[in-house]
Scaffold this motif. Sequence first.
Motif, PDB file in Angstrom:
ATOM      1  N   ALA A  59     -80.856  14.074 -11.151  1.00  0.00           N
ATOM      2  CA  ALA A  59     -80.922  13.508 -12.502  1.00  0.00           C
ATOM      3  C   ALA A  59     -81.846  12.294 -12.543  1.00  0.00           C
ATOM      4  N   ASP A  60     -81.821  11.478 -11.484  1.00  0.00           N
ATOM      5  CA  ASP A  60     -82.731  10.330 -11.405  1.00  0.00           C
ATOM      6  C   ASP A  60     -84.182  10.798 -11.444  1.00  0.00           C
ATOM      7  N   ARG A  61     -84.483  11.814 -10.649  1.00  0.00           N
ATOM      8  CA  ARG A  61     -85.864  12.312 -10.575  1.00  0.00           C
ATOM      9  C   ARG A  61     -86.303  12.903 -11.910  1.00  0.00           C
ATOM     10  N   TRP A  62     -85.413  13.668 -12.542  1.00  0.00           N
ATOM     11  CA  TRP A  62     -85.741  14.242 -13.852  1.00  0.00           C
ATOM     12  C   TRP A  62     -85.992  13.143 -14.876  1.00  0.00           C
ATOM     13  N   GLY A  63     -85.096  12.163 -14.891  1.00  0.00           N
ATOM     14  CA  GLY A  63     -85.228  11.075 -15.854  1.00  0.00           C
ATOM     15  C   GLY A  63     -86.513  10.292 -15.661  1.00  0.00           C
ATOM     16  N   LEU A  64     -86.847   9.999 -14.400  1.00  0.00           N
ATOM     17  CA  LEU A  64     -88.074   9.261 -14.119  1.00  0.00           C
ATOM     18  C   LEU A  64     -89.310  10.075 -14.478  1.00  0.00           C
ATOM     19  N   ARG A  65     -89.252  11.372 -14.218  1.00  0.00           N
ATOM     20  CA  ARG A  65     -90.397  12.216 -14.587  1.00  0.00           C
ATOM     21  C   ARG A  65     -90.599  12.237 -16.097  1.00  0.00           C
ATOM     22  N   LEU A  66     -89.493  12.290 -16.832  1.00  0.00           N
ATOM     23  CA  LEU A  66     -89.588  12.226 -18.291  1.00  0.00           C
ATOM     24  C   LEU A  66     -90.218  10.908 -18.726  1.00  0.00           C
ATOM     25  N   LEU A  67     -89.796   9.830 -18.084  1.00  0.00           N
ATOM     26  CA  LEU A  67     -90.300   8.511 -18.442  1.00  0.00           C
ATOM     27  C   LEU A  67     -91.795   8.390 -18.157  1.00  0.00           C
ATOM     28  N   TYR A  68     -92.215   8.790 -16.957  1.00  0.00           N
ATOM     29  CA  TYR A  68     -93.633   8.679 -16.608  1.00  0.00           C
ATOM     30  C   TYR A  68     -94.495   9.648 -17.419  1.00  0.00           C
ATOM     31  N   THR A  69     -93.945  10.811 -17.730  1.00  0.00           N
ATOM     32  CA  THR A  69     -94.687  11.748 -18.581  1.00  0.00           C
ATOM     33  C   THR A  69     -94.899  11.153 -19.964  1.00  0.00           C
ATOM     34  N   ALA A  70     -93.859  10.489 -20.478  1.00  0.00           N
ATOM     35  CA  ALA A  70     -93.987   9.836 -21.787  1.00  0.00           C
ATOM     36  C   ALA A  70     -95.015   8.714 -21.736  1.00  0.00           C
ATOM     37  N   LEU A  71     -95.037   7.962 -20.629  1.00  0.00           N
ATOM     38  CA  LEU A  71     -96.029   6.898 -20.479  1.00  0.00           C
ATOM     39  C   LEU A  71     -97.441   7.470 -20.471  1.00  0.00           C
ATOM     40  N   ARG A  72     -97.602   8.592 -19.793  1.00  0.00           N
ATOM     41  CA  ARG A  72     -98.932   9.203 -19.702  1.00  0.00           C
ATOM     42  C   ARG A  72     -99.385   9.768 -21.043  1.00  0.00           C
ATOM     43  N   LEU A  73     -98.470  10.457 -21.732  1.00  0.00           N
ATOM     44  CA  LEU A  73     -98.833  11.074 -23.008  1.00  0.00           C
ATOM     45  C   LEU A  73     -98.992  10.030 -24.111  1.00  0.00           C
ATOM     46  N   GLY A  74     -98.032   9.109 -24.181  1.00  0.00           N
ATOM     47  CA  GLY A  74     -98.116   8.065 -25.197  1.00  0.00           C
ATOM     48  C   GLY A  74     -99.278   7.122 -24.957  1.00  0.00           C
ATOM     49  N   GLY A  75     -99.589   6.903 -23.678  1.00  0.00           N
ATOM     50  CA  GLY A  75    -100.674   5.996 -23.345  1.00  0.00           C
ATOM     51  C   GLY A  75    -102.045   6.515 -23.726  1.00  0.00           C
ATOM     52  N   ARG A  76    -102.162   7.815 -23.950  1.00  0.00           N
ATOM     53  CA  ARG A  76    -103.461   8.372 -24.339  1.00  0.00           C
ATOM     54  C   ARG A  76    -103.949   7.786 -25.656  1.00  0.00           C
TER      55      ARG A  76
END
Length: 218
Positions: A59-76
Amino acid sequence: MFSAHRFKRSRRWLRQLAAAVAVGLVGGGVLSLAGDFGATQWVLNGVERRALAHHSTLADRWGLRLLYTALRLGGRVAYPQAAALLTHYCEGQGDTLRFDARPLLRHPEVRQALRLHKPGITFRHQQSAGPFYVVRRTDWALYYAFDLLYIKQKANSIVFYDKYFFQPLARRSYTQYHFGRVHCRLNDGLIHVAYPQAKPFVVYGKVPVAHPVALARN
C-alpha cells in the motif's frame, strides 16, 4: 473462527490501504482544495517510518507511485522542466538529459550569477551555499527542477549542468511540496521505495553566445 491475530492483520491492512488512498487523494488534488489539517503529513510520516525500518508495504508503494505520478502529470503544466526531469529519473535510464537553457539567460538572478562569475546558482533561498550564488527568493519552478545548477562560462558559450539525484532515505533530506492548501514535506529517498529502478543522471544545457561577459553585464 476469526482469530485475534487475523483481526489485527486485517486492521493493519485497512490502515495501510487508507494511507495509500489518502496519499493518492492528495496527489490527485482532491484534498488540496479544502486542506487536510495535517493528515497528509501524518500519513507520509508513517510511510517514511516504515521505509526507514525496511517494512514498506504494498500500500505504501502504491500510494507513493500515485503521488509521484500526480507530481509528474500535474507538473507538466505548472513546472514542465521539473516534471521532465522527474520522469527521466523514475524511468531509470541514467542517460544524460539535454535541456534548452536559453530561458535561463533571461532570469535576472542567473545573469547576476554570471556577472559575478559564480560556479553555480541555487534556486532555494538560504543563508549561504559556499561559493554558489543564492537567489534572494526561492524560485519554485527552478528549485523543483535543479535546486543547484552549475555554471561554466566558456569563450563562446555558457554551460549549465547538474547531477540529478535524490538523497538516500537515511539521509533524511526533505523537499517542501504545495498542493493547493495542503503543505507537506517529503523525504527525498521515498522515491526509491516507489521506483527502485530510478537512476541518477546528468542534466546538461549549452547556450552559444558571442560574448558571455558582455551578456552578463547587460
